[in-house]
Write a protein that holds these residues in place. Structure first.
Motif, PDB file in Angstrom:
ATOM      1  N   ARG A   1       0.848  -1.206   0.000  1.00 20.99           N
ATOM      2  CA  ARG A   1       0.000   0.000   0.000  1.00 20.99           C
ATOM      3  C   ARG A   1       0.879   1.250   0.000  1.00 20.99           C
ATOM      4  O   ARG A   1       0.615   2.206  -0.745  1.00 20.99           O
ATOM      5  CB  ARG A   1      -0.912   0.009   1.228  1.00 20.99           C
ATOM      6  CG  ARG A   1      -1.826   1.240   1.306  1.00 20.99           C
ATOM      7  CD  ARG A   1      -2.804   1.112   2.460  1.00 20.99           C
ATOM      8  NE  ARG A   1      -2.138   1.224   3.739  1.00 20.99           N
ATOM      9  CZ  ARG A   1      -1.923   2.380   4.384  1.00 20.99           C
ATOM     10  NH1 ARG A   1      -2.330   3.518   3.838  1.00 20.99           N
ATOM     11  NH2 ARG A   1      -1.340   2.398   5.558  1.00 20.99           N
TER      12      ARG A   1
ATOM     13  N   ARG B   1       2.456   1.575  -3.397  1.00 18.98           N
ATOM     14  CA  ARG B   1       1.458   2.001  -4.388  1.00 18.98           C
ATOM     15  C   ARG B   1       1.189   3.496  -4.274  1.00 18.98           C
ATOM     16  O   ARG B   1       1.079   4.190  -5.295  1.00 18.98           O
ATOM     17  CB  ARG B   1       0.169   1.208  -4.181  1.00 18.98           C
ATOM     18  CG  ARG B   1      -0.900   1.468  -5.246  1.00 18.98           C
ATOM     19  CD  ARG B   1      -2.052   0.493  -5.116  1.00 18.98           C
ATOM     20  NE  ARG B   1      -2.745   0.619  -3.853  1.00 18.98           N
ATOM     21  CZ  ARG B   1      -2.702  -0.287  -2.882  1.00 18.98           C
ATOM     22  NH1 ARG B   1      -1.983  -1.388  -3.043  1.00 18.98           N
ATOM     23  NH2 ARG B   1      -3.361  -0.117  -1.743  1.00 18.98           N
ATOM     24  N   VAL B   2       1.116   4.007  -3.058  1.00 20.52           N
ATOM     25  CA  VAL B   2       0.876   5.441  -2.849  1.00 20.52           C
ATOM     26  C   VAL B   2       2.021   6.257  -3.433  1.00 20.52           C
ATOM     27  O   VAL B   2       1.801   7.233  -4.175  1.00 20.52           O
ATOM     28  CB  VAL B   2       0.717   5.742  -1.337  1.00 20.52           C
ATOM     29  CG1 VAL B   2       0.773   7.254  -1.082  1.00 20.52           C
ATOM     30  CG2 VAL B   2      -0.598   5.184  -0.824  1.00 20.52           C
TER      31      VAL B   2
ATOM     32  N   TYR C   1       2.069   6.001  -7.318  1.00 18.36           N
ATOM     33  CA  TYR C   1       0.954   6.760  -7.900  1.00 18.36           C
ATOM     34  C   TYR C   1       1.262   8.256  -7.894  1.00 18.36           C
ATOM     35  O   TYR C   1       1.102   8.945  -8.914  1.00 18.36           O
ATOM     36  CB  TYR C   1      -0.327   6.485  -7.109  1.00 18.36           C
ATOM     37  CG  TYR C   1      -1.452   7.451  -7.415  1.00 18.36           C
ATOM     38  CD1 TYR C   1      -2.184   7.351  -8.599  1.00 18.36           C
ATOM     39  CD2 TYR C   1      -1.778   8.480  -6.524  1.00 18.36           C
ATOM     40  CE1 TYR C   1      -3.205   8.244  -8.890  1.00 18.36           C
ATOM     41  CE2 TYR C   1      -2.794   9.366  -6.798  1.00 18.36           C
ATOM     42  CZ  TYR C   1      -3.506   9.248  -7.981  1.00 18.36           C
ATOM     43  OH  TYR C   1      -4.511  10.144  -8.257  1.00 18.36           O
ATOM     44  N   GLU C   2       1.704   8.763  -6.751  1.00 18.66           N
ATOM     45  CA  GLU C   2       1.999  10.194  -6.646  1.00 18.66           C
ATOM     46  C   GLU C   2       3.139  10.588  -7.589  1.00 18.66           C
ATOM     47  O   GLU C   2       3.102  11.663  -8.204  1.00 18.66           O
ATOM     48  CB  GLU C   2       2.380  10.529  -5.200  1.00 18.66           C
ATOM     49  CG  GLU C   2       1.205  10.413  -4.236  1.00 18.66           C
ATOM     50  CD  GLU C   2       1.626  10.416  -2.778  1.00 18.66           C
ATOM     51  OE1 GLU C   2       0.753  10.620  -1.910  1.00 18.66           O
ATOM     52  OE2 GLU C   2       2.825  10.190  -2.496  1.00 18.66           O
TER      53      GLU C   2
ATOM     54  N   ILE D   1       4.014   9.060 -10.490  1.00 21.27           N
ATOM     55  CA  ILE D   1       3.569   8.999 -11.883  1.00 21.27           C
ATOM     56  C   ILE D   1       2.708  10.207 -12.237  1.00 21.27           C
ATOM     57  O   ILE D   1       2.872  10.821 -13.303  1.00 21.27           O
ATOM     58  CB  ILE D   1       2.802   7.686 -12.145  1.00 21.27           C
ATOM     59  CG1 ILE D   1       3.772   6.495 -12.098  1.00 21.27           C
ATOM     60  CG2 ILE D   1       2.100   7.734 -13.504  1.00 21.27           C
ATOM     61  CD1 ILE D   1       3.098   5.153 -12.206  1.00 21.27           C
ATOM     62  N   VAL D   2       1.801  10.575 -11.336  1.00 22.05           N
ATOM     63  CA  VAL D   2       0.939  11.741 -11.603  1.00 22.05           C
ATOM     64  C   VAL D   2       1.781  13.018 -11.662  1.00 22.05           C
ATOM     65  O   VAL D   2       1.633  13.838 -12.575  1.00 22.05           O
ATOM     66  CB  VAL D   2      -0.153  11.868 -10.523  1.00 22.05           C
ATOM     67  CG1 VAL D   2      -0.939  13.169 -10.709  1.00 22.05           C
ATOM     68  CG2 VAL D   2      -1.101  10.678 -10.582  1.00 22.05           C
TER      69      VAL D   2
ATOM     70  N   THR E   1      -2.343  13.955  -0.430  1.00 19.71           N
ATOM     71  CA  THR E   1      -1.883  13.653  -1.790  1.00 19.71           C
ATOM     72  C   THR E   1      -1.784  14.864  -2.696  1.00 19.71           C
ATOM     73  O   THR E   1      -0.790  15.003  -3.418  1.00 19.71           O
ATOM     74  CB  THR E   1      -2.817  12.602  -2.422  1.00 19.71           C
ATOM     75  OG1 THR E   1      -2.782  11.410  -1.622  1.00 19.71           O
ATOM     76  CG2 THR E   1      -2.359  12.263  -3.837  1.00 19.71           C
TER      77      THR E   1
END
Length: 229
Positions: free
Chosen positions: A38, A41-42, A45-46, A48-49, A102
């Protein structure tokens, strides 16, 4: 690794401060059984964005500045100052503007990668072969055609190099953001481990972060092969 483990077992180095491979492996197993993926993944994700938005905005702004010499001259000193400014110093301002969590972390990633992208892409656009541009203009090539047919294709290599730099900068921005304000992520684990003096957790998180960084850089290399084809 063997030397590190041996020195720790022999009490030549303090394993409480430096940890040791066996304890790091045990911590990794414990994390894997709980929330490790988890947290990974966080962070991914942050990153990549932030990486995607920073790249898109950077290229778009670089094109605007190439299009308008006036804007480029006016913006240049501000871009240089912003590039040299430690982005972590903007953390409290970002948190107040966009809120904690986020959104603030993603904005931090964008802030770190954006200026570098603008400067690198703009420099590439301005240094495109002048003879080719001159030849295109003799055939009545307008500015839009010049951009799409010559400037952008000639700077594919610059764009790819920018991607390689940006993925690392975006990850740095995310970890910096997670240091300041986060409830999950590898940066959160590192800060938490330091606060409670769990150096095993800190070292394990740093190693995992290095592996994640290597995988993401490898993904950019695969993207480079696809683009060049």
């Amino acid at each position: 690794m063997i030397l590190w483990e041996s020195l720790a077992n022999s009490n030549i180095i303090d394993s409480f401060i430096t940890s040791q491979p066996s304890r790091i492996f045990k911590t990794f197993i414990d994390l894997s059984a709980n929330d490790l993926f988890r947290h990974m993944r966080v962070t991914v994700y942050e990153t990549i964005v932030g990486f995607g938005l920073g790249t898109i905005l950077g290229v778009a702004i670089a094109i605007i500045l190439w299009w308008s010499k006036f804007l480029a001259k006016v913006s240049e000193p501000f871009l240089v100052v912003l590039n040299s400014l430690p982005k972590v110093a903007l953390g409290p301002i970002i948190i107040i503007w966009v809120g904690s969590g986020t959104p603030a972390i993603i904005v931090m990633a964008i802030a770190i990668s954006l200026i570098v992208t603008i400067l690198e892409m703009l420099n590439g656009y301005l240094k495109t072969d002048k003879e080719i541009i001159k030849m295109a203009r003799t055939f009545n090539c307008n500015k839009l055609q010049l951009l799409t047919k010559i400037i952008v294709p000639a700077n594919i290599g610059t764009f790819i190099n920018s991607l390689k730099v940006n993925i690392g900068l975006s990850l740095v921005g995310v970890i910096s953001g997670e240091f300041l304000v986060s409830k999950a992520g590898l940066g959160y684990l590192i800060v938490y481990g330091g606060q409670v003096f769990k150096l095993d957790l800190v070292m394990t998180s740093v190693i995992i972060l290095g592996i994640v960084a290597g995988i993401m850089y490898g993904a950019v290399l695969l993207l480079e092969k696809f683009i060049r084809k």
